[in-house]
Design a protein around this motif. Structure first.
Motif, PDB file in Angstrom:
ATOM      1  N   GLN A  10      -8.905  -5.720  14.294  1.00 40.07           N
ATOM      2  CA  GLN A  10     -10.456  -5.120  13.779  1.00 40.07           C
ATOM      3  C   GLN A  10     -10.467  -3.450  13.792  1.00 40.07           C
ATOM      4  OE1 GLN A  10     -12.406  -7.395  12.379  1.00 40.07           O
ATOM      5  NE2 GLN A  10     -10.761  -9.031  12.623  1.00 40.07           N
ATOM      6  N   SER A  11     -10.086  -3.097  14.854  1.00 36.78           N
ATOM      7  CA  SER A  11     -10.195  -1.650  14.993  1.00 36.78           C
ATOM      8  C   SER A  11      -9.453  -0.999  13.725  1.00 36.78           C
ATOM      9  CB  SER A  11      -9.489  -1.055  16.212  1.00 36.78           C
ATOM     10  OG  SER A  11      -9.511   0.281  16.259  1.00 36.78           O
ATOM     11  N   LEU A  12      -8.340  -1.281  13.364  1.00 38.55           N
ATOM     12  CA  LEU A  12      -7.705  -0.812  12.345  1.00 38.55           C
ATOM     13  C   LEU A  12      -8.410  -0.860  10.812  1.00 38.55           C
ATOM     14  CD1 LEU A  12      -3.867  -1.894  12.992  1.00 38.55           C
ATOM     15  CD2 LEU A  12      -4.819   0.653  12.853  1.00 38.55           C
ATOM     16  N   LEU A  13      -9.075  -2.243  10.711  1.00 43.52           N
ATOM     17  CA  LEU A  13      -9.860  -2.469   9.422  1.00 43.52           C
ATOM     18  C   LEU A  13     -10.929  -1.515   9.508  1.00 43.52           C
ATOM     19  CD1 LEU A  13      -9.608  -6.345   9.572  1.00 43.52           C
ATOM     20  CD2 LEU A  13      -8.503  -4.899   7.891  1.00 43.52           C
ATOM     21  N   SER A  14     -11.666  -1.373  10.611  1.00 41.76           N
ATOM     22  CA  SER A  14     -12.937  -0.400  10.532  1.00 41.76           C
ATOM     23  C   SER A  14     -12.335   0.759  10.355  1.00 41.76           C
ATOM     24  CB  SER A  14     -13.476  -0.789  11.885  1.00 41.76           C
ATOM     25  OG  SER A  14     -13.968  -1.723  12.209  1.00 41.76           O
ATOM     26  N   GLU A  15     -11.193   1.304  10.783  1.00 43.82           N
ATOM     27  CA  GLU A  15     -10.723   2.715  10.508  1.00 43.82           C
ATOM     28  C   GLU A  15     -10.349   3.038   8.988  1.00 43.82           C
ATOM     29  OE1 GLU A  15      -6.647   5.235  11.711  1.00 43.82           O
ATOM     30  OE2 GLU A  15      -7.675   4.505  13.283  1.00 43.82           O
ATOM     31  N   MET A  16      -9.827   1.890   8.407  1.00 45.82           N
ATOM     32  CA  MET A  16      -9.482   1.794   7.015  1.00 45.82           C
ATOM     33  C   MET A  16     -10.725   2.252   6.151  1.00 45.82           C
ATOM     34  SD  MET A  16      -6.855  -0.996   6.559  1.00 45.82           S
ATOM     35  CE  MET A  16      -6.595  -1.003   4.732  1.00 45.82           C
ATOM     36  N   VAL A  17     -11.735   1.508   6.632  1.00 44.76           N
ATOM     37  CA  VAL A  17     -13.240   1.775   5.838  1.00 44.76           C
ATOM     38  C   VAL A  17     -13.554   3.028   5.945  1.00 44.76           C
ATOM     39  CG1 VAL A  17     -15.550   0.905   5.905  1.00 44.76           C
ATOM     40  CG2 VAL A  17     -13.637  -0.708   6.160  1.00 44.76           C
ATOM     41  N   SER A  18     -13.421   3.512   7.330  1.00 44.23           N
ATOM     42  CA  SER A  18     -14.055   5.116   7.432  1.00 44.23           C
ATOM     43  C   SER A  18     -13.112   5.879   6.677  1.00 44.23           C
ATOM     44  CB  SER A  18     -14.017   5.240   9.133  1.00 44.23           C
ATOM     45  OG  SER A  18     -12.757   5.326   9.491  1.00 44.23           O
ATOM     46  N   GLN A  19     -11.855   5.890   6.636  1.00 44.06           N
ATOM     47  CA  GLN A  19     -10.981   6.680   5.887  1.00 44.06           C
ATOM     48  C   GLN A  19     -10.996   6.486   4.511  1.00 44.06           C
ATOM     49  OE1 GLN A  19      -9.213   9.293   7.531  1.00 44.06           O
ATOM     50  NE2 GLN A  19     -10.092   8.711   9.476  1.00 44.06           N
ATOM     51  N   GLY A  20     -11.806   5.548   3.894  1.00 43.90           N
ATOM     52  CA  GLY A  20     -11.689   5.295   2.604  1.00 43.90           C
ATOM     53  C   GLY A  20     -10.658   4.612   1.968  1.00 43.90           C
ATOM     54  N   VAL A  21      -9.839   3.997   3.027  1.00 39.63           N
ATOM     55  CA  VAL A  21      -8.739   3.238   2.235  1.00 39.63           C
ATOM     56  C   VAL A  21      -9.119   1.935   2.136  1.00 39.63           C
ATOM     57  CG1 VAL A  21      -6.062   2.505   2.991  1.00 39.63           C
ATOM     58  CG2 VAL A  21      -7.048   4.949   3.691  1.00 39.63           C
ATOM     59  N   LYS A  22      -9.007   1.220   0.859  1.00 38.87           N
ATOM     60  CA  LYS A  22      -9.481  -0.250   0.824  1.00 38.87           C
ATOM     61  C   LYS A  22      -8.282  -0.962   1.096  1.00 38.87           C
ATOM     62  CE  LYS A  22     -12.975   0.844  -2.557  1.00 38.87           C
ATOM     63  NZ  LYS A  22     -13.661   0.679  -3.895  1.00 38.87           N
ATOM     64  N   PRO A  23      -8.659  -2.354   1.641  1.00 41.45           N
ATOM     65  CA  PRO A  23      -7.357  -3.277   1.864  1.00 41.45           C
ATOM     66  C   PRO A  23      -7.090  -3.718   0.527  1.00 41.45           C
ATOM     67  CG  PRO A  23      -9.279  -3.261   3.326  1.00 41.45           C
ATOM     68  CD  PRO A  23      -9.799  -2.311   2.331  1.00 41.45           C
ATOM     69  N   ASN A  24      -6.049  -4.074   0.145  1.00 40.76           N
ATOM     70  CA  ASN A  24      -5.506  -4.880  -1.060  1.00 40.76           C
ATOM     71  C   ASN A  24      -5.183  -6.194  -0.809  1.00 40.76           C
ATOM     72  OD1 ASN A  24      -2.959  -4.899   0.380  1.00 40.76           O
ATOM     73  ND2 ASN A  24      -2.112  -2.973  -0.991  1.00 40.76           N
ATOM     74  N   THR A  25      -4.713  -6.845  -1.616  1.00 44.76           N
ATOM     75  CA  THR A  25      -4.433  -8.479  -1.723  1.00 44.76           C
ATOM     76  C   THR A  25      -3.431  -8.553  -0.551  1.00 44.76           C
ATOM     77  OG1 THR A  25      -4.851  -8.629  -4.052  1.00 44.76           O
ATOM     78  CG2 THR A  25      -3.624 -10.423  -3.027  1.00 44.76           C
TER      79      THR A  25
END
Length: 474
Positions: free
Chosen positions: A212-227
């Motif tokens: 969950q921490s990594l997913l939040s960090e991705m959002v803050s860094q502008g990195v969108k999760p892919n499929t």
């Protein structure tokens, strides 16, 4: 329950309750009988055969000599500096692909000694990835340092390879420190691939808070999760039976226009619900995925067959088999193992045996899973003599059996009360190079207890207590 766009459809034709896979005739083999030649003719044939072998050997010498010379040079003449680039690189890539990390590093050292050697980032990255898969993160770090010292460009790919090496071994403190270093290094910013690899490792070790921490960090860094990221999450949550997290991830995936569910998403979802016995939910998901335009593959049908078989829903299992037959989905080893196990559980020995013969006629080699399913099926039907026939088949084939198979055999004989045959499994294991483990002895103890044979139990408890100890064989 999560819904996908589109109307529900029924993926299967109405099942035929009387459906049976049609019997096929086993082809007969014609044997040609030859007259035994006299002694002179035999000698001439032997000589001719020897000459033919010599010619064949000479024809193959160019290929064999190159490979053998390369191995000899690599192992015995490490100091030579006149090897051809292709020879050494071929040997290196073979070892990397086979995950033979110790041998690969020796070849790499030989490579670096050559006069024509030039540092190559791609080779370093491949080696670091290999070491990560082999749980050798410190050696991966040493190569990373050597890569920098040789002047190779360090980029996002090389950092990700090193991060993966640590995270695969569960060393998350080091992996997260590498992630911080990447964020502070120009042109090395972590991307979706970096985060996905780290998330996958966290899920493997059930570090869900870190995910969950990594997913939040991705959002803050502008990195969108892919499929791939979402599929990794859905699969891991499903296997851990965290259905709320799995469904919320699927909902989030559907909100992203760039991330569309695929067959991997469907299979992970079906496996999660089907494996936990939630058959109705599994079927609804399957219909919704189909209506969204996602086409099933052989893995999808294997999941459905397995789910129906383990819940005793043979009517729907038969419908899936009909569907596969109608649309020409070729059965794999996994498919056969699932259906053989299902018919064995149902006590349908004749159908189980037919499927085993059909499997062999299609040149699909059985494995230990297949054999265990057959043994359990025979035990379920109380047919000890059939197990004896299966053991003769194993003796005449090249199928490799392991301790798990023998434990299954012990359990089957114990279940049927065939205690003499059960005891005979131990020397058979030894002849096959397999050692009894705790499961072996506990299964035998249970069988003897059920039959009131306390003298045998005492002996086995002593053997059980010595399992895993260094002096157990002295």
């Amino acid at each position: 329950m999560v819904t996908l766009p589109g109307a529900s459809i029924n993926p299967f034709p109405p099942p035929d309750l009387n459906h049976r896979i049609p019997e096929t005739k086993t082809p007969t083999k014609n044997f040609t009988h030859f007259r035994v030649a006299d002694n002179d003719e035999t000698v001439r044939k032997d000589r001719k055969e020897a000459v033919n072998k010599k010619i064949a050997s000479q024809k193959a010498i160019s290929v064999v000599l190159r490979r053998e010379a390369t191995m000899a040079v690599i192992e015995k003449k490490k100091g030579m500096s006149r090897l051809f680039p292709g020879t050494v690189l071929e040997a290196l890539h073979e070892r990397i692909a086979a995950l033979r990390w110790e041998s690969a590093l020796k070849v790499f050292e030989l490579l670096r000694e050559q006069l024509w050697y030039r540092p190559n980032s791609a080779i370093y990255v491949k080696l670091i990835v290999m070491l990560g898969k082999c749980k050798q993160p410190e050696k991966a770090h040493s190569l990373f340092q050597a890569m920098i010292e040789e002047g190779c460009i360090v980029n996002q790919e090389s950092y990700t390879a090193l991060l993966s090496a640590y995270s695969r071994s569960g060393l998350f403190r080091k992996a997260f420190s590498i992630l911080d270093e990447m964020r502070n290094t120009p042109d090395c910013q972590p991307d979706v691939y970096t985060y996905s690899i780290l998330i996958k490792s966290c899920l493997h070790y059930h570090e869900f808070d870190k995910v969950q921490s990594l997913l939040s960090e991705m959002v803050s860094q502008g990195v969108k999760p892919n499929t791939v990221t979402y599929n990794t999450l859905i699969d891991a949550y499903g296997r851990a039976k965290r259905f709320v997290d799995m469904e919320s991830t699927l909902v989030e995936m559907l909100r992203q226009r760039e991330c569309k569910p695929d067959v991997w998403t469907m299979n992970s979802t079906l496996r999660a619900f089907g494996g936990s016995g939630q058959i109705e939910t599994m079927e609804k998901c399957y219909e919704k995925f189909l209506s969204a335009g996602i086409q099933p593959d052989i893995k999808t049908f294997n999941i459905l067959l397995d789910s129906y078989g383990k819940t005793g829903n043979y009517k729907k299992m038969s419908a899936v088999m009909e569907y596969m037959q109608k649309y020409h989905f070729k059965w794999t080893l996994v498919t056969y193992n699932i259906v053989i196990d299902a018919f064995g559980r149902a006590g349908d020995v004749s159908q189980m045996e037919f499927l085993f013969r059909l499997m062999q006629s299609e040149s699909i080699k059985p494995n230990c899973v297949t054999l265990c399913s057959l043994v359990r099926g025979y035990a379920q039907a109380g047919k000890a003599e059939k197990i004896g026939g299966l053991m003769r088949y194993i003796e005449s084939s090249d199928v490799t059996v392991d301790t798990v198979f023998f434990n299954c055999l012990v359990d089957a004989y114990g279940m049927m009360g065939c205690l003499a045959e059960m005891k005979g499994v131990l020397p058979l294991m030894e002849s096959k190079g397999c050692q009894p483990d705790k499961v072996t002895y506990r299964t035998m103890i249970k069988a003897y207890n059920m039959n009131g044979m306390s003298n045998h139990v005492k002996e086995l408890r002593l053997a059980l207590s010595s399992v895993g100890k260094p002096d157990s064989r002295r």
